[in-house]
Structures are given as C-alpha cells and as structure tokens.
Scaffold this motif. Structure first.
Motif, PDB file in Angstrom:
ATOM      1  N   UNK A  67     -54.283  87.159  64.724  1.00  0.00           N
ATOM      2  CA  UNK A  67     -54.397  86.759  63.502  1.00  0.00           C
ATOM      3  C   UNK A  67     -55.649  85.912  63.405  1.00  0.00           C
ATOM      4  N   UNK A  68     -56.035  85.191  64.565  1.00  0.00           N
ATOM      5  CA  UNK A  68     -57.129  84.138  64.459  1.00  0.00           C
ATOM      6  C   UNK A  68     -58.335  85.066  64.247  1.00  0.00           C
ATOM      7  N   UNK A  69     -58.527  86.304  65.104  1.00  0.00           N
ATOM      8  CA  UNK A  69     -59.562  87.171  65.069  1.00  0.00           C
ATOM      9  C   UNK A  69     -59.784  87.863  63.550  1.00  0.00           C
ATOM     10  N   UNK A  70     -58.592  87.954  62.932  1.00  0.00           N
ATOM     11  CA  UNK A  70     -58.574  88.722  61.443  1.00  0.00           C
ATOM     12  C   UNK A  70     -59.339  87.539  60.753  1.00  0.00           C
ATOM     13  N   UNK A  71     -59.019  86.071  60.882  1.00  0.00           N
ATOM     14  CA  UNK A  71     -59.588  85.258  60.002  1.00  0.00           C
ATOM     15  C   UNK A  71     -61.148  84.873  60.644  1.00  0.00           C
ATOM     16  N   UNK A  72     -61.382  85.116  61.636  1.00  0.00           N
ATOM     17  CA  UNK A  72     -62.837  85.004  62.254  1.00  0.00           C
ATOM     18  C   UNK A  72     -63.582  86.061  61.507  1.00  0.00           C
ATOM     19  N   UNK A 121     -39.116  73.589  69.065  1.00  0.00           N
ATOM     20  CA  UNK A 121     -38.036  73.335  69.990  1.00  0.00           C
ATOM     21  C   UNK A 121     -38.959  73.315  71.491  1.00  0.00           C
ATOM     22  N   UNK A 122     -38.046  73.966  72.415  1.00  0.00           N
ATOM     23  CA  UNK A 122     -38.766  73.795  73.905  1.00  0.00           C
ATOM     24  C   UNK A 122     -40.085  74.748  73.920  1.00  0.00           C
ATOM     25  N   UNK A 123     -40.007  75.907  73.527  1.00  0.00           N
ATOM     26  CA  UNK A 123     -41.136  76.718  73.039  1.00  0.00           C
ATOM     27  C   UNK A 123     -42.531  75.862  72.855  1.00  0.00           C
ATOM     28  N   UNK A 124     -42.604  74.887  72.248  1.00  0.00           N
ATOM     29  CA  UNK A 124     -43.920  74.011  72.168  1.00  0.00           C
ATOM     30  C   UNK A 124     -44.389  73.264  73.275  1.00  0.00           C
ATOM     31  N   UNK A 125     -43.334  72.897  74.111  1.00  0.00           N
ATOM     32  CA  UNK A 125     -43.755  72.096  75.441  1.00  0.00           C
ATOM     33  C   UNK A 125     -43.903  73.079  76.518  1.00  0.00           C
ATOM     34  N   UNK A 126     -43.398  74.517  76.714  1.00  0.00           N
ATOM     35  CA  UNK A 126     -43.408  75.117  77.777  1.00  0.00           C
ATOM     36  C   UNK A 126     -44.503  76.392  77.853  1.00  0.00           C
ATOM     37  N   UNK A 127     -45.015  76.673  76.499  1.00  0.00           N
ATOM     38  CA  UNK A 127     -45.863  77.921  76.505  1.00  0.00           C
ATOM     39  C   UNK A 127     -47.073  77.572  75.761  1.00  0.00           C
ATOM     40  N   UNK A 128     -48.318  78.018  76.238  1.00  0.00           N
ATOM     41  CA  UNK A 128     -49.359  77.733  75.822  1.00  0.00           C
ATOM     42  C   UNK A 128     -49.885  79.053  75.014  1.00  0.00           C
ATOM     43  N   UNK A 129     -49.177  79.091  74.082  1.00  0.00           N
ATOM     44  CA  UNK A 129     -49.152  80.324  73.040  1.00  0.00           C
ATOM     45  C   UNK A 129     -50.389  80.265  71.955  1.00  0.00           C
ATOM     46  N   UNK A 130     -50.916  79.102  71.701  1.00  0.00           N
ATOM     47  CA  UNK A 130     -51.540  78.537  70.477  1.00  0.00           C
ATOM     48  C   UNK A 130     -53.179  79.053  71.219  1.00  0.00           C
ATOM     49  N   UNK A 131     -53.935  79.601  70.069  1.00  0.00           N
ATOM     50  CA  UNK A 131     -55.200  80.004  70.422  1.00  0.00           C
ATOM     51  C   UNK A 131     -56.275  79.309  69.605  1.00  0.00           C
ATOM     52  N   UNK A 132     -57.210  79.254  70.255  1.00  0.00           N
ATOM     53  CA  UNK A 132     -58.600  78.184  69.229  1.00  0.00           C
ATOM     54  C   UNK A 132     -59.597  79.367  69.966  1.00  0.00           C
ATOM     55  N   UNK A 133     -60.494  80.343  68.799  1.00  0.00           N
ATOM     56  CA  UNK A 133     -61.571  81.157  69.168  1.00  0.00           C
ATOM     57  C   UNK A 133     -62.773  80.188  68.458  1.00  0.00           C
ATOM     58  N   UNK A 134     -63.773  80.104  69.229  1.00  0.00           N
ATOM     59  CA  UNK A 134     -65.034  79.450  68.870  1.00  0.00           C
ATOM     60  C   UNK A 134     -66.059  80.779  68.789  1.00  0.00           C
ATOM     61  N   UNK A 135     -66.733  80.906  67.692  1.00  0.00           N
ATOM     62  CA  UNK A 135     -67.792  82.057  67.530  1.00  0.00           C
ATOM     63  C   UNK A 135     -69.114  81.038  67.861  1.00  0.00           C
ATOM     64  N   UNK A 136     -69.848  81.295  68.978  1.00  0.00           N
ATOM     65  CA  UNK A 136     -70.893  80.530  69.701  1.00  0.00           C
ATOM     66  C   UNK A 136     -72.032  80.646  68.989  1.00  0.00           C
ATOM     67  N   UNK A 137     -72.475  81.741  68.167  1.00  0.00           N
ATOM     68  CA  UNK A 137     -73.663  81.626  67.572  1.00  0.00           C
ATOM     69  C   UNK A 137     -73.671  81.142  66.162  1.00  0.00           C
ATOM     70  N   UNK A 138     -72.508  81.025  65.632  1.00  0.00           N
ATOM     71  CA  UNK A 138     -72.327  80.342  64.192  1.00  0.00           C
ATOM     72  C   UNK A 138     -71.505  78.867  64.326  1.00  0.00           C
ATOM     73  N   UNK A 139     -70.950  78.904  65.439  1.00  0.00           N
ATOM     74  CA  UNK A 139     -69.920  77.556  65.737  1.00  0.00           C
ATOM     75  C   UNK A 139     -68.664  77.633  64.984  1.00  0.00           C
TER      76      UNK A 139
END
Length: 358
Positions: free
Chosen positions: A264-269, A229-247
């Motif tokens: 959640x992203x940190x747990x996966x990383x 819904x509108x949440x998609x268009x208005x909120x920058x809630x998605x996260x992308x984490x890049x671990x620089x040493x490993x890529x």
C-alpha cells in the motif's frame, strides 16, 4: 471533423479485425492494448454511425418534400432528423475533445485538516466520510492506507486508495482547499467559525509505468500505534518508506501484514512521484492549465460549506446548492457533473479559438 471521424471508424474496424484473429490471444500485451483502444473508440464510433444514419434520413426527407402525398410526413421527419443531427454533432464534438489519459485510473485520496485546529480536523473527517459514501454510490472500493486522528475523532491527515473505473475522471476536480463555516460544538458563544481542510487526488500508477530504483528507498518497520490489541505491541508490521532523492515519506500501518502495508505504501509513493512529474510538466506548459476548471492547486480555495445557510458553493464555476446535508452524505454528482460540463465547455472554446487562429 467528418474526416477525422471516418479515420476513427476505419481504425475501429481494423482493431475488430485484429481481435478476430486467433493469434492475438497468444500475446497478452497486444490483446490488452487492442481491447483498451476498442473500448476508448467505441462511444465515438457508435455516435458517428448514429450521426450518419440521421444525415441519411435528413437527405431522404428532403427528397420526399417534393411529393405532395408525403410532404407533411416528410416535414416531420426532416425536423426530427435535423434535431438528432444537431444533438449528435454536439456529442461528437465532446467525444473528440482531448482526453485526460489518467481519467480511467484509480486514485490515492489525501485529506488533511487545515486552518482551524481541531475544527479543521473534524471537518476533514466529514470530508472523508463524504468521499467514502460517494465511492459507495459508484461501486468503488475504498481502502485506508494511513490515518492520523485527533482525540475528538477529527482527521489530522489520511490517505485512502479509491479503486474503480473512471475514479480520477470524477474526483480530480476535488483537489484544493475546502472551507467550512459553522458553529463548532466546542463553541459556547454560538459564534460561526471558519476553518478548512485540504484535499489531494493523485492518480495511481503501476510498477511498469514508473520505475523506482530500490537503492533510492529507505524502508523502516515499526510497531503500529492505536487500536489493535496485542498485535500492536508484538508485531513490527507498520512500514515507513522514504524516497531519498525527493525526501517523500509514506507510512502505512493499517494492515496486520507487513507485506500488505509495504504494498500500500509503495502505491501511495508511486502516485505522489507521478503527481510531482505531472505538476512539473504542467508548469512547463502553464497555458494549458487555463483550459481546466481551476488549477487543481491545493492552495486554491475551491468550495465553501456553509452550515447556518445549508449551502455549498463551488467558487470555480459560481454554483451554489442549498442541499448541504445531501452533499455531505455523498451526493456529489450534481457538483461534479457541473464541473465536468464547465471543463468541457472551456476545452471546446479553446479548441474553436485554436481552429480560428490556424
């Protein structure tokens, strides 16, 4: 073996004494460590105590054999106690096998569509459903971290947190290439196609177990895509984490909260970095990997799901079950139990060989 069991029983009694000391409850770290070790030793100690009782019954029955009035009864008791001794001895040998320190951990389960394009993605979706249903039968909690779907409902790739007791001990054998043989719905000629999906099972780790320098992270936010819904268009809630040493790059857009997505992203990383370190250590001790059922390598074909014949074949142990529907509905225990048994047998054989060499 008996000397080792005596030492374990003494250690167990010492830990119980520590738990009975009120002072330990003021030290949460020590309390957790003692409680955890007690829990690990308990099944060994219980089996050892049952084994000593069976040996004592055996000894008493042998003495009674010399008494004509009790000879028949003593013979029955002797046979029963011998059988119990043998059974408990086998159980103790299994319990004393080197334990995978990660067995009690929760996992990050990653499923990706492989060879076969859309059909591979559809099969990946079937595998994801299978694992989700299996988790439900075990009382585990599943939580989607990220999902990249196709227009037809297939799964290009997804990451799922599976939380509960002993999750890794059951799912660790699922890492690898899963092959499917079936007639695709999009195939008008009725020809059987072969496609595949890959599964990775990564044990989760806590902050204190794996130190990640914040300077090594690049964290980007963006607007979530897909339903919402509108949440998609208005909120920058998605996260992308890049671990620089490993890529390594991890994304999460499942939650409306940016904080929850980051967590959640940190747990996966952390899980992926931990797995990289595990694989590095395993490569340094390659011989040890031979004691496992398969290498766990994601490039290794581990299982085939044949729809025309309704069968599932695990290539590592040569087991075929003609109950495909049941397996895909989460009935994985028979397969996993067989893999665990084969793994234990291999470890016992290697342990016996090591004993002979020394």
């Amino acid at each position: 073996m008996l000397e080792k069991l005596k030492e374990i029983a003494l250690r167990y009694e010492d830990l119980q004494a520590q738990l009975g000391d009120g002072a330990i409850y003021g030290d949460s770290t020590r309390l957790a460590a003692v409680t955890r070790e007690l829990k690990e030793l308990e099944p060994v100690v219980e089996a050892y105590r049952a084994y000593t009782r069976a040996r004592e019954r055996h000894r008493q029955a042998r003495e009674l054999l010399h008494d004509p009035d009790f000879r028949e009864l003593a013979q029955e008791e002797l046979t029963a106690s011998q059988e119990e001794e043998r059974s408990l001895e086998e159980r103790l040998r299994l319990l004393l096998l080197p334990r995978d320190p990660d067995d009690d951990r929760s996992v990050v389960l990653e499923v990706r569509g492989g060879v076969g394009g859309e059909e591979g993605a559809l099969f990946a979706a079937s595998l994801l459903r299978m694992y989700t249903m299996y988790a439900q039968t075990k009382g585990w909690h599943t939580d989607i971290v990220s999902m990249n779907e196709t227009e037809l409902g297939g799964v290009k790739e997804c990451s799922v947190l599976v939380e509960g007791t002993g999750v890794y001990s059951r799912l660790k054998f699922e890492s690898g290439v899963h092959r499917v043989q079936r007639v695709p719905e999009t195939e008008s000629g009725g020809r059987i196609h072969t496609s595949a999906a890959t599964v990775a099972v990564l044990p989760t780790v806590e902050d204190v177990e794996l130190d990640i320098d914040p300077k090594d992270l690049q964290i980007d936010t963006y607007r979530a895509s897909g339903a919402g819904g509108q949440h998609v268009n208005k909120t920058e809630s998605a996260i992308r984490i890049t671990h620089l040493p490993t890529g390594l790059v991890v994304e999460c857009q499942d939650e409306r909260s940016q904080y929850k997505n980051k967590d959640k992203a940190m747990r996966v990383l952390r899980s992926r970095l931990y797995e990289m370190e595990r694989e590095k250590q395993a490569a340094q001790t390659a011989a040890a990997r031979k004691s496992q059922v398969g290498s766990g390598d994601r490039s290794e074909r581990i299982r085939t799901y044949n729809f025309p014949q309704g069968r599932v074949t695990d290539h590592r142990i040569g087991l075929t079950l003609y109950k495909l529907d049941s397996v895909l509905d989460g009935g994985l225990d028979e397969l996993i139990d067989a893999l665990v048994t084969a793994d234990q047998a291999e470890k016992m054989k290697n342990g016996a060989r090591a004993s002979d060499e020394t």
